[in-house]
Design an enzyme around this catalytic site. Structure first.
Site, PDB file in Angstrom:
ATOM      1  N   GLY A 162      11.686  16.248  -2.771  1.00 14.05           N
ATOM      2  CA  GLY A 162      10.487  17.015  -1.811  1.00 14.05           C
ATOM      3  C   GLY A 162      10.707  18.313  -2.490  1.00 14.05           C
ATOM      4  N   CYS A 207      16.975  13.368  -5.813  1.00 13.61           N
ATOM      5  CA  CYS A 207      16.579  14.807  -6.000  1.00 13.61           C
ATOM      6  C   CYS A 207      16.612  15.601  -4.593  1.00 13.61           C
ATOM      7  CB  CYS A 207      15.045  14.919  -6.597  1.00 13.61           C
ATOM      8  SG  CYS A 207      14.884  16.749  -7.067  1.00 13.61           S
ATOM      9  N   TYR A 208      15.959  15.885  -4.048  1.00 15.55           N
ATOM     10  CA  TYR A 208      16.168  16.673  -2.681  1.00 15.55           C
ATOM     11  C   TYR A 208      17.136  15.810  -1.907  1.00 15.55           C
ATOM     12  CZ  TYR A 208      15.381  18.797   1.759  1.00 15.55           C
ATOM     13  OH  TYR A 208      15.663  19.282   3.187  1.00 15.55           O
ATOM     14  N   HIS A 251      14.222  11.808 -11.264  1.00 16.86           N
ATOM     15  CA  HIS A 251      13.320  11.029 -10.750  1.00 16.86           C
ATOM     16  C   HIS A 251      13.150   9.498 -11.418  1.00 16.86           C
ATOM     17  CE1 HIS A 251      11.679  13.821  -7.719  1.00 16.86           C
ATOM     18  NE2 HIS A 251      12.018  14.721  -8.914  1.00 16.86           N
ATOM     19  N   GLU A 295      11.643   6.995 -10.222  1.00 19.49           N
ATOM     20  CA  GLU A 295      10.371   6.195  -9.734  1.00 19.49           C
ATOM     21  C   GLU A 295       9.174   6.658 -10.741  1.00 19.49           C
ATOM     22  OE1 GLU A 295      11.869   8.789  -8.398  1.00 19.49           O
ATOM     23  OE2 GLU A 295      10.496  10.325  -7.384  1.00 19.49           O
ATOM     24  N   GLY A 345     -20.010   0.799  -4.064  1.00 16.89           N
ATOM     25  CA  GLY A 345     -20.175  -0.145  -5.285  1.00 16.89           C
ATOM     26  C   GLY A 345     -18.853  -0.073  -5.966  1.00 16.89           C
ATOM     27  N   GLY A 346     -17.905   0.529  -5.656  1.00 13.62           N
ATOM     28  CA  GLY A 346     -16.708   0.802  -6.257  1.00 13.62           C
ATOM     29  C   GLY A 346     -15.623   0.020  -6.053  1.00 13.62           C
ATOM     30  N   VAL A 347     -14.650  -0.308  -6.459  1.00  9.50           N
ATOM     31  CA  VAL A 347     -13.820  -1.450  -6.164  1.00  9.50           C
ATOM     32  C   VAL A 347     -13.102  -1.274  -4.833  1.00  9.50           C
ATOM     33  CG1 VAL A 347     -11.578  -2.214  -7.081  1.00  9.50           C
ATOM     34  CG2 VAL A 347     -12.845  -1.300  -8.657  1.00  9.50           C
ATOM     35  N   ASP A 348     -12.537   0.651  -4.641  1.00 12.11           N
ATOM     36  CA  ASP A 348     -12.014   0.584  -3.503  1.00 12.11           C
ATOM     37  C   ASP A 348     -12.749   0.119  -2.169  1.00 12.11           C
ATOM     38  OD1 ASP A 348     -10.556   1.576  -5.386  1.00 12.11           O
ATOM     39  OD2 ASP A 348     -10.789   3.636  -4.730  1.00 12.11           O
ATOM     40  N   SER A 349     -13.956   0.830  -1.935  1.00 14.97           N
ATOM     41  CA  SER A 349     -14.676   0.519  -0.869  1.00 14.97           C
ATOM     42  C   SER A 349     -15.097  -1.004  -0.717  1.00 14.97           C
ATOM     43  CB  SER A 349     -15.914   1.484  -0.709  1.00 14.97           C
ATOM     44  OG  SER A 349     -17.005   1.335  -1.854  1.00 14.97           O
ATOM     45  N   LYS A 398      -4.516   1.917  -7.314  1.00 14.96           N
ATOM     46  CA  LYS A 398      -5.538   1.206  -7.677  1.00 14.96           C
ATOM     47  C   LYS A 398      -5.281  -0.144  -8.399  1.00 14.96           C
ATOM     48  CE  LYS A 398     -10.037   1.879  -8.655  1.00 14.96           C
ATOM     49  NZ  LYS A 398     -10.552   2.762  -7.848  1.00 14.96           N
TER      50      LYS A 398
END
Ligand code: XMP
Length: 509
Positions: free
Chosen positions: A51, A78-79, A165, A167, A220-224, A365
């Site tokens: 954090g 870390c924190y 980190h 991750e 029209g994109g992947v996400d929507s 994504k």
């Protein structure tokens, strides 16, 4: 399952993602969660995230000390490590200088986290405070040149701490350490998959929406597209999709989308033409944040108007992903600094009367692409490169006009055609043209020219949180430049952007 306690790190979803990559379920909970609630959730392990705060700051995030009496393994990052050290009786000190970047990790003592690892590999640091004294029964398990207490362990209690980190991709062996924590320390089993996520999300949407109607913007994109398909699977014809042409789309975009959306997805879609409205509102605006705000607000306004036409619509579906949220605000209202106000979340007016349904808000994504495949969406749609909500507006530096949009559209179409021809479209996270606000002198057909400049932006990335500029072959860059200068009027210079993220962002505005 594993619980991740959110101490406000930009990276806590990355931690979640590392856990999910091991097919283990995890849940991020705010630092304010009660220990009773944790007991109820019955996790096999707890990860305390990093954090931006210092543990000595007033109002820095904290969690009840009795968490450490639950007999559950804990990994502090870390924190999270500072917090554990401090609360269990050790000491933390503010470093004279913030340490940021790579360090070589020397393993000093055995730890299950370092199983089968040789000493001396790269880890990624980002901290202002350091542990200087350990609580009872803790040992140092690794050090770096600047940080002697870089990793710690209390083997009896199964408490571990990492100053760096694990991750982030740049920490070699980092994801392996998380995996050792999950399996070797916590004894988790691999029982989480995209199919279980999908089933869970459909059930949650069904429960939240019931027999009400959802309206949703499709770009029209992947996400929507993935979010709409998921919502459609849950509530069928009660989902009403709206495609807004805001005048900031790429060449032939609406036509291509009409074809792919209608032939690929069996959805209710209404196409709304609001070009004039957006371009009028953007007239004379050059400030990037203002552009974003105007587009975001108008988008919501158009939606409200459309929603009002659909009787009983109470929800707004959105394909917001985790990186969209983290760059606008912390997912849990935590202290992550605002980097850009993203279209999906930043422009949402308080007055909006629709409730949000954002089934992808905890995914990255590549996970959304996997989910799309799971839902049976076709590859062309799934592998479309991302295109930002504010569209070409944030790729035109300076004022947006009809003629500057036309220049950018032509240049961008040529660039994409060449990238596809070279077989690189799917390998790149994004590739696009940016219209710069400078003119420069050139010579064409013996005549002096004074015309616009296009920047070529192409990046590789896994999740848009970090990105590298793509090392495009020189002959490809040559043909992109030649074609743009020859075929697009008013362009006499093409440059190539060689900035990674950070320190740059992917989009220019
Ligand atoms: P940046 O420029 O912040 O972009 O490095 C990260 C990713 O997000 C996309 N992007 C957006 N997507 N609404 C969106 O839906 C937005 O307002 C927006 N701004 C940036 C960008 O294209 C990249 O993939």
């Amino acid at each position: 399952m594993i619980i991740i306690i959110d101490f406000g790190s930009q990276f806590n979803q990355l931690i979640a993602r590392r856990v999910r990559e091991n097919d283990v379920y995890c849940q991020i909970e705010p630092a304010g969660i009660s220990v009773n609630k944790i007991k109820e959730l019955n996790p096999k392990g707890i990860i305390l995230s990093g954090g931006p705060s210092s543990i000595y700051e007033e109002n820095s995030p904290s969690i009840d000390k009795s968490l450490f009496d639950l007999d559950i393994p804990i990994l502090g990052i870390c924190y999270g490590m500072h917090y554990m050290v401090n609360i269990l009786g050790g000491k933390i000190k503010k470093a004279a200088k913030r340490e940021y970047g790579f360090a070589s990790l020397d393993i000093k003592n055995p730890s299950p986290l370092f199983k089968d690892m040789d000493t001396g590999f790269q880890c990624w640091m980002s901290h202002g405070d350091s542990a200087i004294e350990l609580p009872e029964n803790f040992v140092i398990t690794a050090s770096t040149e600047n940080t002697s207490i870089a990793a710690i362990a209390n083997h009896t209690k199964k408490f571990y701490g990492l100053q760096f980190h694990p991750e982030v991709e740049h920490s070699i062996n980092g994801s392996l350490m998380i995996s050792h924590f999950i399996f070797d320390v916590c004894n988790c089993r691999e029982n989480w998959s995209m199919k279980s996520f999908c089933d869970g999300a459909i059930a949650q949407i069904k429960e939240a929406v019931g027999d009400k109607k959802v309206i949703m913007g499709l770009s029209g994109g992947v996400d929507s597209s993935v979010a709409a398909t998921l919502i459609h699977k849950a509530i069928g014809k009660n989902l009403f999709c709206i495609f807004v042409n805001n005048g900031l789309l790429r060449k032939n975009e609406q036509e291509t989308l009409e074809k792919s959306l209608i032939s690929n997805l069996d959805l209710n879609i209404k196409f709304v033409d609001e070009k004039e409205k957006f371009l009028t509102a953007l007239k004379g605006v050059t400030d990037p944040e203002k552009k974003r705000k105007i587009i975001g607000n108008l988008f919501i306004e158009v939606f409200e108007a459309e929603a009002n036409k659909i009787e009983g619509a109470q929800f707004l579906g959105q394909g917001t992903l985790y990186p969209d949220i983290i760059e606008s605000k912390s997912a849990f209202g935590g202290p992550t600094a605002i980097i850009k106000s993203h279209h999906n979340v930043g422009g949402l007016p308080e007055k909006m009367k629709l409730k949000l349904i954002e089934p992808l808000h905890l995914l990255f994504k590549d996970e959304v692409r996997k989910l799309g495949t799971q839902l049976g969406i076709n590859d062309d749609l799934i592998w479309r490169q991302p295109f930002p909500g504010p569209g070409l507006a944030i790729r035109i530096m300076g004022e947006i006009t009809v003629s500057r949009l036309a220049i950018l559209r032509e240049a961008d179409a040529i660039l994409l055609e060449e990238i596809r021809k070279a077989g690189l479209y799917r390998k790149l996270w994004q590739s696009f043209a940016v219209l710069l606000p400078v003119k420069s002198v050139g010579v064409m057909g013996d005549k002096r020219t004074f015309a616009n400049c296009i920047a070529v932006r192409a990046v590789t990335s896994n999740d848009a949180m970090t990105a590298d500029w793509a090392k495009l072959p020189h002959d490809l860059l040559g043909s992109i430049s030649n074609r743009i200068i020859n075929e697009v009027e008013n362009i006499n210079r093409v440059v190539f952007d060689i900035t990674s993220k950070p320190p740059g962002t992917i989009e220019w505005e």
